[in-house]
Design a protein around this motif. Structure first.
Motif, PDB file in Angstrom:
ATOM      1  N   GLY A  61       0.840  -1.191   0.000  1.00  0.00           N
ATOM      2  CA  GLY A  61       0.000   0.000   0.000  1.00  0.00           C
ATOM      3  C   GLY A  61       0.869   1.231   0.000  1.00  0.00           C
ATOM      4  O   GLY A  61       2.104   1.139  -0.001  1.00  0.00           O
ATOM      5  N   PRO A  62       0.273   2.405  -0.032  1.00  0.00           N
ATOM      6  CA  PRO A  62       1.073   3.638   0.004  1.00  0.00           C
ATOM      7  C   PRO A  62       1.879   3.734   1.295  1.00  0.00           C
ATOM      8  O   PRO A  62       1.570   3.077   2.295  1.00  0.00           O
ATOM      9  CB  PRO A  62       0.007   4.742  -0.052  1.00  0.00           C
ATOM     10  CG  PRO A  62      -1.239   4.078  -0.506  1.00  0.00           C
ATOM     11  CD  PRO A  62      -1.167   2.667  -0.047  1.00  0.00           C
ATOM     12  N   ALA A  63       2.911   4.545   1.262  1.00  0.00           N
ATOM     13  CA  ALA A  63       3.645   4.855   2.489  1.00  0.00           C
ATOM     14  C   ALA A  63       2.789   5.826   3.289  1.00  0.00           C
ATOM     15  O   ALA A  63       2.846   7.039   3.093  1.00  0.00           O
ATOM     16  CB  ALA A  63       5.008   5.457   2.161  1.00  0.00           C
ATOM     17  N   TYR A  64       1.985   5.283   4.169  1.00  0.00           N
ATOM     18  CA  TYR A  64       0.970   6.085   4.842  1.00  0.00           C
ATOM     19  C   TYR A  64       1.565   7.244   5.646  1.00  0.00           C
ATOM     20  O   TYR A  64       0.907   8.265   5.855  1.00  0.00           O
ATOM     21  CB  TYR A  64       0.128   5.192   5.753  1.00  0.00           C
ATOM     22  CG  TYR A  64      -0.637   4.131   5.003  1.00  0.00           C
ATOM     23  CD1 TYR A  64      -1.655   4.480   4.109  1.00  0.00           C
ATOM     24  CD2 TYR A  64      -0.341   2.784   5.170  1.00  0.00           C
ATOM     25  CE1 TYR A  64      -2.352   3.515   3.403  1.00  0.00           C
ATOM     26  CE2 TYR A  64      -1.038   1.813   4.466  1.00  0.00           C
ATOM     27  CZ  TYR A  64      -2.038   2.176   3.584  1.00  0.00           C
ATOM     28  OH  TYR A  64      -2.715   1.209   2.878  1.00  0.00           O
ATOM     29  N   GLU A  65       2.825   7.089   6.079  1.00  0.00           N
ATOM     30  CA  GLU A  65       3.431   8.156   6.863  1.00  0.00           C
ATOM     31  C   GLU A  65       3.443   9.491   6.118  1.00  0.00           C
ATOM     32  O   GLU A  65       3.303  10.552   6.718  1.00  0.00           O
ATOM     33  CB  GLU A  65       4.867   7.776   7.245  1.00  0.00           C
ATOM     34  CG  GLU A  65       4.976   6.588   8.181  1.00  0.00           C
ATOM     35  CD  GLU A  65       5.135   5.268   7.426  1.00  0.00           C
ATOM     36  OE1 GLU A  65       4.654   5.200   6.271  1.00  0.00           O
ATOM     37  OE2 GLU A  65       5.707   4.336   7.992  1.00  0.00           O
ATOM     38  N   VAL A  66       3.621   9.426   4.789  1.00  0.00           N
ATOM     39  CA  VAL A  66       3.669  10.650   3.991  1.00  0.00           C
ATOM     40  C   VAL A  66       2.370  11.434   4.137  1.00  0.00           C
ATOM     41  O   VAL A  66       2.378  12.667   4.269  1.00  0.00           O
ATOM     42  CB  VAL A  66       3.930  10.316   2.509  1.00  0.00           C
ATOM     43  CG1 VAL A  66       3.797  11.562   1.634  1.00  0.00           C
ATOM     44  CG2 VAL A  66       5.306   9.682   2.352  1.00  0.00           C
ATOM     45  N   PHE A  67       1.264  10.740   4.139  1.00  0.00           N
ATOM     46  CA  PHE A  67      -0.041  11.385   4.260  1.00  0.00           C
ATOM     47  C   PHE A  67      -0.316  11.794   5.695  1.00  0.00           C
ATOM     48  O   PHE A  67      -0.830  12.888   5.950  1.00  0.00           O
ATOM     49  CB  PHE A  67      -1.127  10.443   3.747  1.00  0.00           C
ATOM     50  CG  PHE A  67      -0.973  10.096   2.300  1.00  0.00           C
ATOM     51  CD1 PHE A  67      -1.504  10.924   1.317  1.00  0.00           C
ATOM     52  CD2 PHE A  67      -0.287   8.965   1.913  1.00  0.00           C
ATOM     53  CE1 PHE A  67      -1.351  10.624  -0.024  1.00  0.00           C
ATOM     54  CE2 PHE A  67      -0.123   8.650   0.584  1.00  0.00           C
ATOM     55  CZ  PHE A  67      -0.649   9.477  -0.397  1.00  0.00           C
ATOM     56  N   LEU A  68       0.018  10.918   6.634  1.00  0.00           N
ATOM     57  CA  LEU A  68      -0.230  11.217   8.043  1.00  0.00           C
ATOM     58  C   LEU A  68       0.526  12.469   8.471  1.00  0.00           C
ATOM     59  O   LEU A  68       0.009  13.275   9.249  1.00  0.00           O
ATOM     60  CB  LEU A  68       0.169  10.024   8.907  1.00  0.00           C
ATOM     61  CG  LEU A  68      -0.653   8.748   8.694  1.00  0.00           C
ATOM     62  CD1 LEU A  68      -0.024   7.586   9.446  1.00  0.00           C
ATOM     63  CD2 LEU A  68      -2.090   8.947   9.135  1.00  0.00           C
ATOM     64  N   GLU A  69       1.741  12.637   7.960  1.00  0.00           N
ATOM     65  CA  GLU A  69       2.522  13.820   8.296  1.00  0.00           C
ATOM     66  C   GLU A  69       1.863  15.104   7.809  1.00  0.00           C
ATOM     67  O   GLU A  69       2.121  16.182   8.339  1.00  0.00           O
ATOM     68  CB  GLU A  69       3.924  13.695   7.699  1.00  0.00           C
ATOM     69  CG  GLU A  69       4.791  12.660   8.400  1.00  0.00           C
ATOM     70  CD  GLU A  69       6.074  12.388   7.648  1.00  0.00           C
ATOM     71  OE1 GLU A  69       6.282  13.029   6.576  1.00  0.00           O
ATOM     72  OE2 GLU A  69       6.877  11.563   8.122  1.00  0.00           O
ATOM     73  N   LYS A  70       1.034  14.994   6.805  1.00  0.00           N
ATOM     74  CA  LYS A  70       0.317  16.146   6.269  1.00  0.00           C
ATOM     75  C   LYS A  70      -1.091  16.271   6.845  1.00  0.00           C
ATOM     76  O   LYS A  70      -1.905  17.036   6.345  1.00  0.00           O
ATOM     77  CB  LYS A  70       0.269  16.067   4.743  1.00  0.00           C
ATOM     78  CG  LYS A  70       1.630  16.175   4.098  1.00  0.00           C
ATOM     79  CD  LYS A  70       1.527  16.114   2.591  1.00  0.00           C
ATOM     80  CE  LYS A  70       2.922  16.271   1.974  1.00  0.00           C
ATOM     81  NZ  LYS A  70       3.506  17.610   2.265  1.00  0.00           N
ATOM     82  N   GLY A  71      -1.371  15.482   7.876  1.00  0.00           N
ATOM     83  CA  GLY A  71      -2.671  15.586   8.522  1.00  0.00           C
ATOM     84  C   GLY A  71      -3.786  14.847   7.803  1.00  0.00           C
ATOM     85  O   GLY A  71      -4.964  15.135   8.032  1.00  0.00           O
ATOM     86  N   ILE A  72      -3.429  13.897   6.943  1.00  0.00           N
ATOM     87  CA  ILE A  72      -4.420  13.132   6.187  1.00  0.00           C
ATOM     88  C   ILE A  72      -4.507  11.729   6.766  1.00  0.00           C
ATOM     89  O   ILE A  72      -3.525  10.974   6.756  1.00  0.00           O
ATOM     90  CB  ILE A  72      -4.048  13.059   4.697  1.00  0.00           C
ATOM     91  CG1 ILE A  72      -3.966  14.464   4.099  1.00  0.00           C
ATOM     92  CG2 ILE A  72      -5.039  12.196   3.928  1.00  0.00           C
ATOM     93  CD1 ILE A  72      -3.342  14.506   2.724  1.00  0.00           C
ATOM     94  N   SER A  73      -5.656  11.362   7.278  1.00  0.00           N
ATOM     95  CA  SER A  73      -5.858  10.000   7.772  1.00  0.00           C
ATOM     96  C   SER A  73      -5.920   9.034   6.594  1.00  0.00           C
ATOM     97  O   SER A  73      -6.174   9.424   5.448  1.00  0.00           O
ATOM     98  CB  SER A  73      -7.137   9.915   8.596  1.00  0.00           C
ATOM     99  OG  SER A  73      -7.007  10.640   9.804  1.00  0.00           O
ATOM    100  N   CYS A  74      -5.698   7.755   6.880  1.00  0.00           N
ATOM    101  CA  CYS A  74      -5.654   6.738   5.830  1.00  0.00           C
ATOM    102  C   CYS A  74      -6.443   5.507   6.248  1.00  0.00           C
ATOM    103  O   CYS A  74      -6.576   5.206   7.441  1.00  0.00           O
ATOM    104  CB  CYS A  74      -4.216   6.319   5.526  1.00  0.00           C
ATOM    105  SG  CYS A  74      -3.141   7.663   4.978  1.00  0.00           S
ATOM    106  N   ALA A  75      -6.946   4.802   5.257  1.00  0.00           N
ATOM    107  CA  ALA A  75      -7.627   3.535   5.492  1.00  0.00           C
ATOM    108  C   ALA A  75      -7.271   2.577   4.367  1.00  0.00           C
ATOM    109  O   ALA A  75      -6.984   2.999   3.240  1.00  0.00           O
ATOM    110  CB  ALA A  75      -9.143   3.726   5.565  1.00  0.00           C
ATOM    111  N   ALA A  76      -7.271   1.288   4.672  1.00  0.00           N
ATOM    112  CA  ALA A  76      -7.028   0.250   3.673  1.00  0.00           C
ATOM    113  C   ALA A  76      -8.141  -0.780   3.785  1.00  0.00           C
ATOM    114  O   ALA A  76      -8.524  -1.180   4.890  1.00  0.00           O
ATOM    115  CB  ALA A  76      -5.666  -0.404   3.887  1.00  0.00           C
ATOM    116  N   VAL A  77      -8.645  -1.215   2.637  1.00  0.00           N
ATOM    117  CA  VAL A  77      -9.876  -2.002   2.581  1.00  0.00           C
ATOM    118  C   VAL A  77      -9.613  -3.396   2.028  1.00  0.00           C
ATOM    119  O   VAL A  77      -8.946  -3.552   0.997  1.00  0.00           O
ATOM    120  CB  VAL A  77     -10.913  -1.285   1.685  1.00  0.00           C
ATOM    121  CG1 VAL A  77     -12.160  -2.136   1.517  1.00  0.00           C
ATOM    122  CG2 VAL A  77     -11.255   0.079   2.256  1.00  0.00           C
TER     123      VAL A  77
END
Length: 316
Positions: A76-92
């Motif tokens: 999946g994406p490197a979720y840390e990149v999004f989390l650092e920008k304040g974007i939550s993530c989910a995987a289905v």
């Protein structure tokens, strides 16, 4: 404290081009793991909660695998990149063909979006800033959800089913815009039919069986081809495809063709609301949705994004 702003150009630069994809043993542990969103064994979600003031925008990853394999935990994406920008993530995760053919894999993913909206207050999700990503079948599903009419049932006794399936954008890789055998064979040649997704998606063990029973499956094939749902009010979409190939010769090349949306024989190009074709057949290219236009992502007409490529709609 000033609420955190999401820079859309920075998001795309970092997330789509420079951020690596994480393998299973490299992934950040989710805030909530294997949360059921329906009654089936595979209908589960992982969720990573971002920090920030106010509800956070959400990126949802739908894994690939031809609707016959794959798992949210494998990559999946490197979720840390999004989390650092304040974007939550989910995987289905979702049910898989051929045991659970269409509509199960796609409708499961759509219900996952409804479930995430249902959890918006508890998980601090901004319900009007949800964007999809995925590759291969995950991209195919993402595009279908993005282009399809809302599946919400306001009269349902199930509170999850009352939530909207509409999203604010998607960026995907190697997605099939159509799975309809006559259509994709016309575009790409007969080798495209050799991929297992084409027959297993409708529960047929071989492509010969799928073709022999096409009249039985035609409605499903057409329904789950995003190409057939494109309309002017669709949210922004960014698509990428890798490597040039001749799909009439190279079997491997049939897997992740754009299944182009440009219908040259009819002089028609199916477009999204930004006025650009939803696929650019062949080559390592990014579909330019904006074409240097300004595309609005907020409800206010005065808030615009001036990026040259399509953005996700996550901003703000």
């Amino acid at each position: 404290m000033t609420p955190m702003k999401i820079s859309l150009p920075a998001l795309f630069s970092a997330a789509f081009f420079f951020a690596p994809w994480a393998l299973a043993d490299e992934r950040l542990a989710p805030t909530h793991a294997d949360v059921p969103y329906d009654e089936h064994e595979r209908t589960k979600i992982d969720f990573w909660k971002a920090e920030g003031e106010g509800p956070r925008p959400l990126l949802v990853y739908i894994h690939g695998g031809g609707w016959t394999g794959g798992d949210k935990s494998k990559s999946g994406p490197a979720y840390e990149v999004f989390l650092e920008k304040g974007i939550s993530c989910a995987a289905v995760n979702y049910r898989l063909a051929p045991d659970d053919p269409l509509p199960a894999p796609v409708h499961d993913a759509a219900r996952a979006i409804q479930f995430l909206r249902y959890k918006a207050d508890e998980w601090n999700i901004r319900a009007d800033r949800i964007v999809l990503t995925g590759g291969s079948a995950g991209a195919c599903t993402s595009m279908w959800i993005l282009c399809h009419d809302d599946l919400a049932d306001p009269d349902s006794t199930d509170p999850v089913a009352r939530e909207s399936t509409r999203v604010q954008g998607a960026f995907v890789s190697g997605g099939q815009t159509s799975i309809d055998p006559p259509q994709i064979e016309k575009w790409l040649g007969p080798m495209v039919l050799q991929h297992r997704m084409v027959n297993l998606a409708v529960g047929e063990r071989t492509i010969e069986d799928a073709i022999a029973n096409y009249d039985e499956h035609e409605k499903i094939y057409k329904e789950f081809s995003a190409y057939n749902h494109v309309s002017e009010d669709d949210p922004p979409l960014l698509m990428t495809y890798g490597s040039r190939y001749d799909p009439t010769v190279e079997k491997r090349g049939t897997r992740h063709s754009p299944s182009r949306l440009r219908r040259e024989d009819e002089g028609e190009v199916r477009q999204n609301r930004a006025g650009v074709p939803l696929a650019d057949p062949g080559g390592i290219r990014i579909t330019k949705i904006c074409q240097r236009q300004r595309v609005r992502f907020r409800h206010s007409p005065r808030r615009e994004s001036a990026v040259g490529y399509d953005s996700t709609g996550l901003g703000g």
